[in-house]
Design a protein around this motif. Structure first.
Motif, PDB file in Angstrom:
ATOM      1  N   LYS A  86       0.830  -1.199   0.000  1.00 31.26           N
ATOM      2  CA  LYS A  86       0.000   0.000   0.000  1.00 31.26           C
ATOM      3  C   LYS A  86       0.870   1.256   0.000  1.00 31.26           C
ATOM      4  N   ASP A  87       0.204   2.417  -0.180  1.00 34.76           N
ATOM      5  CA  ASP A  87       0.902   3.702  -0.146  1.00 34.76           C
ATOM      6  C   ASP A  87       1.388   3.977   1.277  1.00 34.76           C
ATOM      7  N   VAL A 157       4.896  17.939   1.370  1.00 31.13           N
ATOM      8  CA  VAL A 157       6.228  17.353   1.236  1.00 31.13           C
ATOM      9  C   VAL A 157       7.271  18.461   1.098  1.00 31.13           C
ATOM     10  N   TYR A 158       8.491  18.140   1.472  1.00 35.52           N
ATOM     11  CA  TYR A 158       9.626  19.024   1.280  1.00 35.52           C
ATOM     12  C   TYR A 158      10.312  18.705  -0.051  1.00 35.52           C
ATOM     13  N   ALA A 310      17.479   7.828   3.827  1.00 36.67           N
ATOM     14  CA  ALA A 310      16.864   6.639   3.219  1.00 36.67           C
ATOM     15  C   ALA A 310      15.989   6.996   2.025  1.00 36.67           C
ATOM     16  N   SER A 311      15.441   8.217   1.992  1.00 34.53           N
ATOM     17  CA  SER A 311      14.557   8.611   0.891  1.00 34.53           C
ATOM     18  C   SER A 311      15.285   8.645  -0.443  1.00 34.53           C
ATOM     19  N   ILE A 312      16.626   8.678  -0.401  1.00 35.80           N
ATOM     20  CA  ILE A 312      17.396   8.649  -1.645  1.00 35.80           C
ATOM     21  C   ILE A 312      17.137   7.339  -2.379  1.00 35.80           C
ATOM     22  N   PRO A 317       7.243   9.788  -2.704  1.00 32.58           N
ATOM     23  CA  PRO A 317       7.506  10.960  -1.868  1.00 32.58           C
ATOM     24  C   PRO A 317       7.486  10.607  -0.379  1.00 32.58           C
ATOM     25  N   LEU A 318       8.044  11.510   0.421  1.00 28.72           N
ATOM     26  CA  LEU A 318       8.033  11.378   1.870  1.00 28.72           C
ATOM     27  C   LEU A 318       7.140  12.479   2.419  1.00 28.72           C
ATOM     28  N   SER A 319       5.877  12.147   2.668  1.00 31.42           N
ATOM     29  CA  SER A 319       4.903  13.145   3.131  1.00 31.42           C
ATOM     30  C   SER A 319       5.077  13.363   4.626  1.00 31.42           C
ATOM     31  N   LEU A 320       5.518  14.564   4.989  1.00 34.87           N
ATOM     32  CA  LEU A 320       5.780  14.869   6.398  1.00 34.87           C
ATOM     33  C   LEU A 320       4.789  15.861   6.998  1.00 34.87           C
ATOM     34  N   GLY A 321       4.116  16.644   6.164  1.00 34.89           N
ATOM     35  CA  GLY A 321       3.246  17.695   6.688  1.00 34.89           C
ATOM     36  C   GLY A 321       1.983  17.166   7.349  1.00 34.89           C
TER      37      GLY A 321
END
Length: 368
Positions: A86-87, A157-158, A310-312, A317-321
């Motif tokens: 999943k997402d 996301v950033y 690790a996101s490399i 995407p890495l959703s942080l907001g």
């Protein structure tokens, strides 16, 4: 003090069970056994982390468990992000935010309630606690709030440079906090009595209230450190095995995916929660607050930089907001925490207010 036999056997049993089930798809009966042993491994980790903490003394001892459970948290997040179908772009945000809310409202609230009910008032050092709160608020704002308002990238996301800045800022703040707590202003983070005087027994704080100032010997400490590592590895591995069942269970009852993050945070914070309540019952509230704010700080200050690296290699995407409801809950938590910390003492009411905020967070996560 004799070492309980189960604290030595459980990590070994957990490691053997991990080896037997790794890479397989166990049935319901085996999954139940894994879950039981997993809880036992967490409790064993509590014991061995406390032994090591007693050896190094406060406030450095409070960092031992905070860093240990952060290792578990990071490993679980990355593992689920890699293996889940999943997402999982919001898993890191959900887990870190849950860890912050559980630490500040759950661990802190329960510790204040237990100590205040038993000793009439919960007493702590507002200078050290206030600096911890300020650091947590800054970390939470930079890493979890601002991504929802930046305009360089659509969504919460950033961009790459923004994420790099947040990661570096988090590490710098966490490093400054560790320096302040363990070296420059160590006394601000030690337990105090009703008159505000630091509680000491010889050169060591009697954090376990057993009447002995001397820390464990080198052999006992080394044994506990080794079993602590085994326990942490087993917890990470066994949690990975049961995590698909957790995700399927969450989906089956129709709960949002964010509930998985709450479940992870509850699991990894169980050791600190137990240790904090024990310290509060012994009227060592400052130790409890060190654990509460330290775990929130470590959860952001160590997890986000690790995930930024690790996101490399991670896809997506890495959703942080945070969303609007989460921001409101965080804002309310900060206001209440400030009012709790400033006086340096708390009644049962303050603990109850924080626990109600935790209940509101969990309920609104399940029914947003």
């Amino acid at each position: 003090m004799p070492r309980p036999l189960w604290t030595s056997l459980t990590p070994v049993l957990a490691a053997l069970l991990l080896a037997a089930t790794w890479g397989r798809h166990p049935g319901a009966a085996v999954l139940t056994l894994v879950a039981v042993v997993l809880v036992g491994a967490v409790l064993a980790a509590v014991h061995h982390a406390e032994v090591v903490a007693h050896r190094v003394g406060e406030p450095l001892g409070s960092l031992v468990l905070a860093v240990a459970v952060t290792v578990i948290e990071v490993a679980l997040i990355i593992t689920l992000m890699i293996t889940a179908d999943k997402d999982t772009s919001g898993l890191a945000r959900d887990t870190v935010f849950a860890a912050v809310m559980i630490s500040i409202n759950g661990i802190l609230g329960l510790s204040l309630l237990v100590s205040a009910l038993k000793h009439h008032l919960a007493v702590f050092n507002p200078e050290g606690t206030g600096s911890m709160l300020a650091t947590v608020v800054t970390l939470a704002t930079v890493c979890l709030v601002l991504p929802s308002f930046t305009m360089s990238e659509p969504g919460p996301v950033y961009t790459g440079p923004q994420l790099a800045f947040a990661a570096i800022a988090s590490l710098v703040l966490y490093g400054l906090f560790v320096f302040t707590q363990t070296i420059r202003h160590r006394d601000f983070f030690l337990p105090v009595d009703r008159d505000g005087e630091t509680l000491r027994t010889g050169d060591h704080v009697d954090a376990d209230d057993d009447g002995h100032a001397d820390p464990p010997d080198n052999r006992t400490t080394a044994w506990s450190a080794g079993l602590l590592v085994v326990s942490l590895v087993a917890v990470v591995g066994l949690a990975k095995i049961v995590s698909p069942a957790i995700e399927d269970g969450v989906a089956a009852v129709g709960f949002p995916n964010a509930v998985v993050g709450v479940a992870i945070a509850l699991l990894v914070l169980l050791p600190e929660s137990i240790a904090a309540v024990r310290a509060a019952a012994r009227e060592r509230v400052q130790v409890s607050l060190n654990l509460a704010f330290g775990s929130a700080m470590a959860s952001i200050g160590l997890t986000i930089p690790t995930l930024a690296v690790a996101s490399i290699w991670l896809d997506g995407p890495l959703s942080l907001g945070l969303d609007n409801v989460q921001i409101v809950l965080l804002f309310l938590t900060v206001v209440v925490a400030i009012l709790t910390v400033v006086p340096g003492r708390a009644k049962p009411l303050q603990g109850g207010v924080h626990l109600v905020l935790l209940a509101a967070f969990i309920f609104l996560t399940i029914a947003p």
